[in-house]
Scaffold this motif. Structure first.
Motif, short mmCIF file in Angstrom:
data_model
loop_
_atom_site.label_atom_id
_atom_site.label_comp_id
_atom_site.label_asym_id
_atom_site.label_seq_id
_atom_site.Cartn_x
_atom_site.Cartn_y
_atom_site.Cartn_z
N LEU A 373 48.66 41.85 35.40
CA LEU A 373 48.61 40.67 36.08
C LEU A 373 48.50 39.41 35.59
CD1 LEU A 373 46.66 42.21 39.07
CD2 LEU A 373 49.07 42.14 38.83
N ALA A 374 48.02 39.25 34.38
CA ALA A 374 47.96 38.00 33.82
C ALA A 374 49.13 36.99 33.49
CB ALA A 374 47.07 38.17 32.25
N PRO A 375 50.23 37.88 33.33
CA PRO A 375 51.44 36.71 33.16
C PRO A 375 51.82 36.30 34.36
CG PRO A 375 51.65 39.00 32.07
CD PRO A 375 50.33 39.09 32.88
N HIS A 376 51.08 36.54 35.48
CA HIS A 376 51.48 36.28 36.95
C HIS A 376 50.46 35.32 37.53
CE1 HIS A 376 55.07 39.11 36.88
NE2 HIS A 376 54.16 39.76 35.96
N ALA A 377 49.34 35.49 37.26
CA ALA A 377 48.36 35.08 37.95
C ALA A 377 47.04 34.73 37.05
CB ALA A 377 47.57 36.17 39.09
N GLU A 378 45.96 33.92 37.77
CA GLU A 378 45.00 33.56 37.08
C GLU A 378 43.80 34.24 37.45
OE1 GLU A 378 41.75 29.74 37.37
OE2 GLU A 378 43.81 29.51 38.37
N PRO A 379 42.84 34.70 36.54
CA PRO A 379 41.69 35.78 36.97
C PRO A 379 40.70 34.74 37.43
CG PRO A 379 41.82 35.28 34.48
CD PRO A 379 43.08 34.63 35.17
N ALA A 380 40.02 35.02 38.60
CA ALA A 380 39.15 34.33 39.41
C ALA A 380 37.63 34.39 38.64
CB ALA A 380 38.87 34.83 40.74
N GLY A 381 37.48 35.27 37.89
CA GLY A 381 36.27 35.57 37.26
C GLY A 381 36.38 36.50 36.07
N PRO A 382 35.36 36.83 35.36
CA PRO A 382 35.39 37.73 34.06
C PRO A 382 35.51 39.08 34.59
CG PRO A 382 33.02 37.13 34.72
CD PRO A 382 34.07 36.09 35.33
N SER A 383 35.84 39.88 33.88
CA SER A 383 36.08 41.34 34.08
C SER A 383 34.54 42.13 34.34
CB SER A 383 36.68 42.09 33.00
OG SER A 383 37.98 41.67 32.83
N ALA A 384 34.43 42.69 35.15
CA ALA A 384 33.15 43.37 35.52
C ALA A 384 33.48 44.16 36.91
CB ALA A 384 31.87 42.42 35.64
N GLY A 385 32.67 45.10 36.76
CA GLY A 385 32.42 45.87 37.98
C GLY A 385 33.80 46.76 38.19
N MET A 386 34.05 47.21 39.56
CA MET A 386 35.11 48.08 39.81
C MET A 386 36.31 47.41 40.38
SD MET A 386 33.45 49.93 43.01
CE MET A 386 31.65 50.36 42.22
N TYR A 387 36.34 46.13 40.08
CA TYR A 387 37.73 45.60 40.60
C TYR A 387 37.82 44.06 40.06
CZ TYR A 387 34.43 42.12 43.51
OH TYR A 387 33.57 41.25 43.44
N SER A 388 38.98 43.55 40.24
CA SER A 388 39.17 42.16 39.66
C SER A 388 40.13 41.52 40.48
CB SER A 388 39.78 42.17 38.18
OG SER A 388 41.01 42.84 38.27
N THR A 389 39.72 40.13 40.74
CA THR A 389 40.22 39.27 41.68
C THR A 389 41.27 38.13 40.91
OG1 THR A 389 38.45 39.41 43.20
CG2 THR A 389 40.01 37.58 43.37
N TRP A 390 42.42 38.04 41.46
CA TRP A 390 43.63 37.28 40.90
C TRP A 390 43.90 36.11 41.77
CZ3 TRP A 390 44.60 37.97 35.68
CH2 TRP A 390 43.73 39.16 35.20
N LEU A 391 44.00 34.94 41.17
CA LEU A 391 44.33 33.68 42.10
C LEU A 391 45.90 33.54 41.85
CD1 LEU A 391 41.37 31.15 41.29
CD2 LEU A 391 41.58 33.04 43.36
N LEU A 392 46.55 33.32 43.00
CA LEU A 392 47.83 33.06 43.14
C LEU A 392 48.35 32.52 44.36
CD1 LEU A 392 50.38 36.11 42.88
CD2 LEU A 392 47.98 36.28 43.23
#
Length: 459
Positions: A373-392
């Motif tokens: 997803l990094a080529p398409h979106a901006e991470p909302a926060g650092p990697s942690a836990g069981m999910y990640s959130t992407w801003l677009l």
């Protein structure tokens, strides 16, 4: 290929000219056979020694592949009985759905949510052992302590002190049916007034506040938390902001506690996902800084199982007696067998084992999500836990979600967690799925993003 009696021939091919390790190749081929329906639920696989002989490899190649597939949930291994295709692998594979096959059980989607944990099947014996302990124990004659079994409260207090820095004793802990039950118990004893909740934020917390007849005041989920005038409490997820994922910095923690003290409000700390940091050591709980003004909420849902329906509340000392009295008059004690089983899991080390295993799995899966997803979106926060959130942009996020749905997956939108916030994007959970399902879902999301290029910015 010769196989053990009752075992199917395995049409697998190992290529010794590639850099991919042989165990990984074998595991990938078996996954493919299960996903395609060639290997059905309950089918016994060849013994590791026999399959190794047929493939011309060492037995360790087969055992490593089998162990990996057991850990992922594709296979079940029973000592003395053999290795079998697991029941969980029998559902139609999203990878097959993505290729145009018709699911046998209808359009039920595999949900990549933020709350379903990965439970390593190799630890199943610990779960079974806990319930055998329940069966051997003598239940109380009456309703029992409304705040929970004293031994369990003592074990939780010890764990909170050791892992989260929260200094409390057994008498300070209230066992609940989960985070929302603990929040509800706290709201019942607070003065009349609204509650501030992060936006975007935990939807169940918003619903709980509103069902208690209180207003919800939105405060930004990003940046320094605020305590608006007139609120009696502010609800935060400082260890891993839900759903954006960042950790509340130390200076902001101190400022939040000071602002709440000035307003006469209680800080409600939902210690969400704190045990699953793999980039740095877990940050101590907010309640470790101030027990008098912070109410601490924890849960077993993310470590053991959401269906266990067990959590805990450590209220500020001045609210403890009111919480206990309210629960006593309503007979709101938690199921004794559930409490007793969780106590056994804590004593046996089962909880620590499943947390360590899940942390390793999440640490492996998070970079795969980022690579996709990094080529398409901006991470909302650092990697942690069981999910990640992407801003677009909203249109691109919605296009990706539609593509995932066509492939058999349900991926939440960030806007699903927002009320007045304008943030949009994707929230990709990777705890409650297999590796094969995650990879198929990521491919579908990327297809949707590739088909919806970013709009040029207006001049």
């Amino acid at each position: 290929m010769q196989t053990t009696p009752g075992s199917p021939a395995l049409p697998v091919h190992l290529d010794r000219t590639t850099a991919t390790p042989l165990p990984a190749q074998l595991a990938a081929d078996v996954r493919r056979l299960v996903a395609a329906g060639t290997l059905r639920r309950g089918v016994r696989l060849p013994a590791s020694r026999a399959l190794a002989l047929e493939l011309g490899v060492s037995r360790s190649v087969v055992t490593q592949a089998y162990e990996q597939l057991v850990a992922e949930g594709w296979l079940d291994a029973s000592h003395g009985s053999g290795t079998f295709v697991a029941g969980t692998a029998a559902r139609p594979s999203p990878a097959v759905v993505a290729q145009g096959a018709t699911p046998r059980t209808g359009p039920r989607l595999v949900r990549l949510d933020t709350g379903t944990p990965w439970i390593d099947p190799r630890h199943r014996a610990g779960w079974s052992r806990a319930w055998r302990d329940v069966a051997a124990a003598t239940p109380p004659a009456g309703y029992g302590d409304p705040c929970g079994i004293p031994e369990l409260r003592a074990a939780i207090a010890e764990r909170l002190g050791r892992l989260r820095g929260v200094e409390c004793g057994a008498d300070d802990v209230v066992v609940t049916q989960g985070t929302t039950d603990g929040l509800r118990a706290l709201l019942d004893v607070l003065p009349a007034g609204a509650v501030a909740v992060e936006d975007p934020g935990y939807r169940a917390a918003v619903a709980t506040v509103r069902s208690a007849g209180r207003g919800v005041v939105d405060v930004p989920g990003r940046g320094t938390p605020t305590v608006p005038p007139g609120v009696v409490a502010t609800y935060v997820t400082p260890a891993h902001q839900h759903p954006l994922g960042h950790v509340l910095p130390a200076a902001d923690r101190v400022a939040l506690i000071a602002a709440a003290r000035e307003r006469g409000a209680v800080v409600v700390e939902d210690d969400y996902d704190s045990e699953f940091r793999y980039d740095v050591a877990p940050v101590p709980a907010l309640a470790s800084l101030d027990r008098t003004g912070v109410a601490y909420l924890g849960t077993a849902s993310k470590s053991v199982s959401p269906s266990l329906r067990l959590g805990w509340l450590v209220p500020p000392p001045h609210l403890l007696d009111a919480v206990r009295a309210t629960r006593a008059v309503r007979h709101e004690g938690i199921s004794w067998p559930v409490q007793r089983a969780f106590l056994s899991m804590l004593r046996d080390g089962y909880v620590d084992r499943v947390v360590r295993s899940a942390r390793r799995v999440y640490a492996d899966r998070a970079p795969r999500v980022a690579d996709a997803l990094a080529p398409h979106a901006e991470p909302a926060g650092p990697s942690a836990g069981m999910y990640s959130t992407w801003l677009l942009a909203r249109d691109r996020a919605e296009a990706a979600v539609r593509a995932a749905a066509r492939a058999g997956f349900d991926v939440p939108l960030l806007s699903d967690y927002a009320r007045s916030s304008g943030l949009t994007g994707l929230v990709v959970g990777f705890g409650g799925v297999s590796d094969l399902e995650l990879d198929a879902a990521l491919r579908a999301l990327v297809r949707g993003l590739d088909d919806t290029p970013p709009r040029p910015r207006p001049h």
